[in-house]
Design an enzyme around this catalytic site. Sequence first.
Site, PDB file in Angstrom:
ATOM      1  N   GLY A   1      36.190  33.656  -1.182  1.00  0.00           N
ATOM      2  CA  GLY A   1      37.099  32.808  -1.956  1.00  0.00           C
ATOM      3  C   GLY A   1      37.409  31.515  -1.233  1.00  0.00           C
TER       4      GLY A   1
ATOM      5  N   SER B   1      35.784  27.931  -2.365  1.00  0.00           N
ATOM      6  CA  SER B   1      35.751  26.752  -3.233  1.00  0.00           C
ATOM      7  C   SER B   1      36.818  26.796  -4.323  1.00  0.00           C
ATOM      8  CB  SER B   1      34.385  26.635  -3.907  1.00  0.00           C
ATOM      9  OG  SER B   1      33.372  26.692  -2.950  1.00  0.00           O
TER      10      SER B   1
ATOM     11  N   SER C   1      30.920  34.107  -6.320  1.00  0.00           N
ATOM     12  CA  SER C   1      29.817  35.008  -6.667  1.00  0.00           C
ATOM     13  C   SER C   1      30.308  36.445  -6.733  1.00  0.00           C
ATOM     14  CB  SER C   1      28.693  34.910  -5.637  1.00  0.00           C
ATOM     15  OG  SER C   1      28.191  33.601  -5.575  1.00  0.00           O
TER      16      SER C   1
ATOM     17  N   GLU D   1      26.635  33.086   8.121  1.00  0.00           N
ATOM     18  CA  GLU D   1      26.359  32.811   6.719  1.00  0.00           C
ATOM     19  C   GLU D   1      25.109  31.967   6.529  1.00  0.00           C
ATOM     20  OE1 GLU D   1      29.672  31.032   4.638  1.00  0.00           O
ATOM     21  OE2 GLU D   1      28.452  30.722   2.855  1.00  0.00           O
TER      22      GLU D   1
HETATM   23  C1  FAD Z   1      25.080  29.841  -6.890  1.00  0.00           C
HETATM   24  C2  FAD Z   1      26.307  29.449  -6.177  1.00  0.00           C
HETATM   25  C3  FAD Z   1      27.133  30.426  -5.642  1.00  0.00           C
HETATM   26  C4  FAD Z   1      28.313  30.080  -4.994  1.00  0.00           C
HETATM   27  N1  FAD Z   1      29.112  31.082  -4.513  1.00  0.00           N
HETATM   28  C5  FAD Z   1      30.287  30.759  -3.936  1.00  0.00           C
HETATM   29  C6  FAD Z   1      31.185  31.777  -3.514  1.00  0.00           C
HETATM   30  O1  FAD Z   1      30.875  32.963  -3.637  1.00  0.00           O
HETATM   31  N2  FAD Z   1      32.361  31.427  -2.986  1.00  0.00           N
HETATM   32  C7  FAD Z   1      32.720  30.119  -2.829  1.00  0.00           C
HETATM   33  O2  FAD Z   1      33.809  29.864  -2.312  1.00  0.00           O
HETATM   34  N3  FAD Z   1      31.912  29.121  -3.231  1.00  0.00           N
HETATM   35  C8  FAD Z   1      30.704  29.416  -3.794  1.00  0.00           C
HETATM   36  N4  FAD Z   1      29.871  28.396  -4.218  1.00  0.00           N
HETATM   37  C9  FAD Z   1      30.333  27.017  -4.129  1.00  0.00           C
HETATM   38  C10 FAD Z   1      29.647  26.184  -3.073  1.00  0.00           C
HETATM   39  O3  FAD Z   1      30.125  26.519  -1.805  1.00  0.00           O
HETATM   40  C11 FAD Z   1      29.902  24.704  -3.431  1.00  0.00           C
HETATM   41  O4  FAD Z   1      29.146  24.439  -4.574  1.00  0.00           O
HETATM   42  C12 FAD Z   1      29.548  23.748  -2.348  1.00  0.00           C
HETATM   43  O5  FAD Z   1      30.376  23.901  -1.226  1.00  0.00           O
HETATM   44  C13 FAD Z   1      29.629  22.295  -2.847  1.00  0.00           C
HETATM   45  O6  FAD Z   1      30.816  22.024  -3.502  1.00  0.00           O
HETATM   46  P1  FAD Z   1      30.825  21.335  -4.956  1.00  0.00           P
HETATM   47  O7  FAD Z   1      29.899  22.101  -5.816  1.00  0.00           O
HETATM   48  O8  FAD Z   1      32.219  21.187  -5.347  1.00  0.00           O
HETATM   49  O9  FAD Z   1      30.155  19.904  -4.710  1.00  0.00           O
HETATM   50  P2  FAD Z   1      30.849  18.596  -4.117  1.00  0.00           P
HETATM   51  O10 FAD Z   1      31.512  18.897  -2.843  1.00  0.00           O
HETATM   52  O11 FAD Z   1      31.649  17.931  -5.174  1.00  0.00           O
HETATM   53  O12 FAD Z   1      29.566  17.728  -3.811  1.00  0.00           O
HETATM   54  C14 FAD Z   1      28.836  17.008  -4.796  1.00  0.00           C
HETATM   55  C15 FAD Z   1      27.783  16.165  -4.079  1.00  0.00           C
HETATM   56  O13 FAD Z   1      28.417  15.254  -3.185  1.00  0.00           O
HETATM   57  C16 FAD Z   1      27.919  15.420  -1.885  1.00  0.00           C
HETATM   58  N5  FAD Z   1      28.972  15.207  -0.908  1.00  0.00           N
HETATM   59  C17 FAD Z   1      30.226  15.704  -0.901  1.00  0.00           C
HETATM   60  N6  FAD Z   1      30.889  15.335   0.203  1.00  0.00           N
HETATM   61  C18 FAD Z   1      30.034  14.580   0.924  1.00  0.00           C
HETATM   62  C19 FAD Z   1      30.107  13.909   2.177  1.00  0.00           C
HETATM   63  N7  FAD Z   1      31.194  13.952   2.944  1.00  0.00           N
HETATM   64  N8  FAD Z   1      29.023  13.246   2.586  1.00  0.00           N
HETATM   65  C20 FAD Z   1      27.896  13.202   1.835  1.00  0.00           C
HETATM   66  N9  FAD Z   1      27.761  13.814   0.668  1.00  0.00           N
HETATM   67  C21 FAD Z   1      28.815  14.496   0.218  1.00  0.00           C
HETATM   68  C22 FAD Z   1      27.443  16.856  -1.843  1.00  0.00           C
HETATM   69  O14 FAD Z   1      26.490  17.056  -0.833  1.00  0.00           O
HETATM   70  C23 FAD Z   1      26.867  16.999  -3.222  1.00  0.00           C
HETATM   71  O15 FAD Z   1      25.567  16.440  -3.231  1.00  0.00           O
HETATM   72  C24 FAD Z   1      28.682  28.727  -4.859  1.00  0.00           C
HETATM   73  C25 FAD Z   1      27.840  27.740  -5.378  1.00  0.00           C
HETATM   74  C26 FAD Z   1      26.679  28.081  -6.031  1.00  0.00           C
HETATM   75  C27 FAD Z   1      25.820  27.003  -6.583  1.00  0.00           C
END
Ligand code: FAD
Lengths: 382, 344
Positions: free
Chosen positions: A130, A132, A164, A248
Amino acid sequence: MQQLNFEPVLTSDKETALREHVRSFLAEHGDFPAANVIDSWSVCDPAFSKLLAEQGWIGMTWPTEYGGGGRSYLERYVVIEELLAAGAPVGAHWVADRQSGPLLLRFGTEAQRQYFLPKVTQGECFFAIGMSEPNSGSDLASIKTRAERVDGGWIVNGSKIWTSWAHVCHYMITLCRTAEPSDNRHAGLSQLIVDLHAEGITIRPIITLAGEAHFNEIFFDNVFVPDEHVAGKVDEGWSQVMAELAFERSGPERFLSSYKLLEESISVLGKMALKQESMATIGKFVARLMVLRQMSLSVASQLQDGKLPVNEASVVKDLGTSFEQELPEAMRLILSTEPRANAKEGIERLLSDTILKAPSFSLRGGTREILRGIIARGLGLR
Amino acid sequence: MNELSHLIEDSATKLFESFSESDGIEKMESGVFPEALWADFIADGWLRTLLSEENEGAGLGLAGGCLLMRLAGYYAVPLPVVESLLAIYLLAEAGLPITDRLYSPAIIETALPETGEIRLNGIPWARHAAGLVVICSVAGETQLVLVKRDDYEISEGCNMAGEPRDDVVITSDKLQNKAELVGISVEDINSWLALGRAAQIAGAMRSVLERTVEYANERAQFGRQIGKFQAVQQQLAVQAELTSASICAVDSAIAHLGTEQEWELIACAKVTTSESAGIAAKTAHAVHAAIGFTQEYPLQLSTRRLWSWRDEQGNEAEWSARLGAYCMNLEADSLWCWLAKQTA
Ligand SMILES: Cc1cc2nc3c(=O)[nH]c(=O)nc-3n(C[C@H](O)[C@H](O)[C@H](O)COP(=O)(O)OP(=O)(O)OC[C@H]3O[C@@H](n4cnc5c(N)ncnc54)[C@H](O)[C@@H]3O)c2cc1C
């Protein structure tokens, strides 16, 4: 500049014997449907997890007093890579085995270890991550979910997303704000073990583009978490989360998600008149895979030695997920076929599954850009 | 890393650092053999790294030799380290007398002609060598012929780093005195040479990475060091990843020398290093911009070597095609079994 360390490691006869054992287990139980073999560590099958638990393959590295196997990280490595290469549905217990258990072993209380770990090793207790939230992805320290101190525990309000298998799991290690944000953004965060069946929790599925009910949105409405379920130290959750990352990010699941496609492509190509470029393409991916295995195994052995090679883990994950994402792109160019999303079996199905799932490979567990930022910091650039 | 490799690293580092302060590279590039460096190299006993102790060698084997070759790549050493070490090793294996002179290996891939002349292209350091250690396969046996410098003609050539790569013509009557190499195939020798190059590439990549990171932390634009720009950081991170992968690939191949998996891991090392070399050079030059494009700034010493070495002894396309063909011949589902064996 910090040197990255990937000193190669060779496994011993002990691991080879274990590998043979896993293979004979798979010979008996390993006829997995084509629809489940791509990204099989995201396929949840509690009954299969139970079978693995009976073999002692969940919590293998944990002390025997908590139901663990008392085995080495290399032994665990061998078991999980055999399962992944076979496309086994290991998703249900994956997070608990990979990071929640080790987290409790490192930071948890004795009572927590005694309560949770044996259940996990028996394949009866699954954990979710938990972290994101809707407005906090890469910038994890900005999370808003709050835990307020009350008598005997904490009251949690807020929400998590992309969790997930929350609909299958029993508990979730939940990162919350336990103190007001200060100049040190990383202070004031804590990890709570939240019972996913507790009152005040709502779990809503989110369907992936591949059509799977994989992740969820979770809402907390005054959820009570007793003091005994604080994982580690209050307000020091951030450093605990960082410690989890070496576990991880470095494992073989970071490059084996699309492995079955490579194997099947070789078998299909073997029946065709083969071009020189196709051979080179296969050879190139095999070479990358060999090196990735070495690197990941090297990290496993460093974990065994009690180190936390977080930078090395980021390297494995970035190179590994690039590998598993580029594989379908290369295979589609040398296989004379088109992906078929509804095929029951065959290369057309594997190609389709891999292409549809691949975008997530470099997102989950920290995006490519974030990992490269961590590596850059290790290089002394930040 | 074990004690032995530390020992090799420590003493070779001292020697190669002293080379860096010499004019050895300019000499080499202007066609003059860096005699003084070679004399120091011999004096420290490095030529005999691969030889057993009964041959007055260091007994470090190819594994020890590869560590030296990697360092030589790191310091852009203007000596035929890979070639001379392997040539003298092959002479010893064939039971021929050993001297501290420079020999270079040359492999004839085709059938030996009975008469006429044979042309060999791009033979390293042929003009400066006391002779060539010519290797060929006759009726399934590996044969070695020592051809003295007077007995071959050369037309001089060099690779992009200015290292001698000469075209050689030998008349077939000079190839009569064959000695047999027992238990060593032409393919073995080809792959050892490839591993030597891969080790040099891994060393040069490390040097390029260190230099580039250092530069990014020094050079300032828009009021801050360019290494603070995320676009630069992201590229350097990838360069660091590929550099570690190359080092790891070479280390793994070294760890498997003399095992059943030797050839596969060498193939893998040459694919990995050759493929990564170009990307590393590209990033390093992008980050250095104009200064890196000058002769005066030393980055070019490493990048011209990377561009040369990635194609020598077989580039990534050739080695991956060989490796791919090998995998295609495995039983249908045994790719995994074969992969798993690579770390056992
Ligand atoms: C299949 C799947 C399973 C998942 N399972 C879990 C789970 O079980 N538990 C959980 O907590 N989370 C989970 N996640 C979430 C995952 O950890 C996040 O998707 C990830 O951390 C990115 O966050 P976001 O999707 O909000 O993208 P954002 O953080 O909004 O990023 C969007 C884009 O901006 C870029 N970006 C952001 N900040 C920067 C920076 N400082 N410099 C350069 N580029 C940047 C990113 O690289 C990306 O390309 C899962 C995601 C997926 C796809």
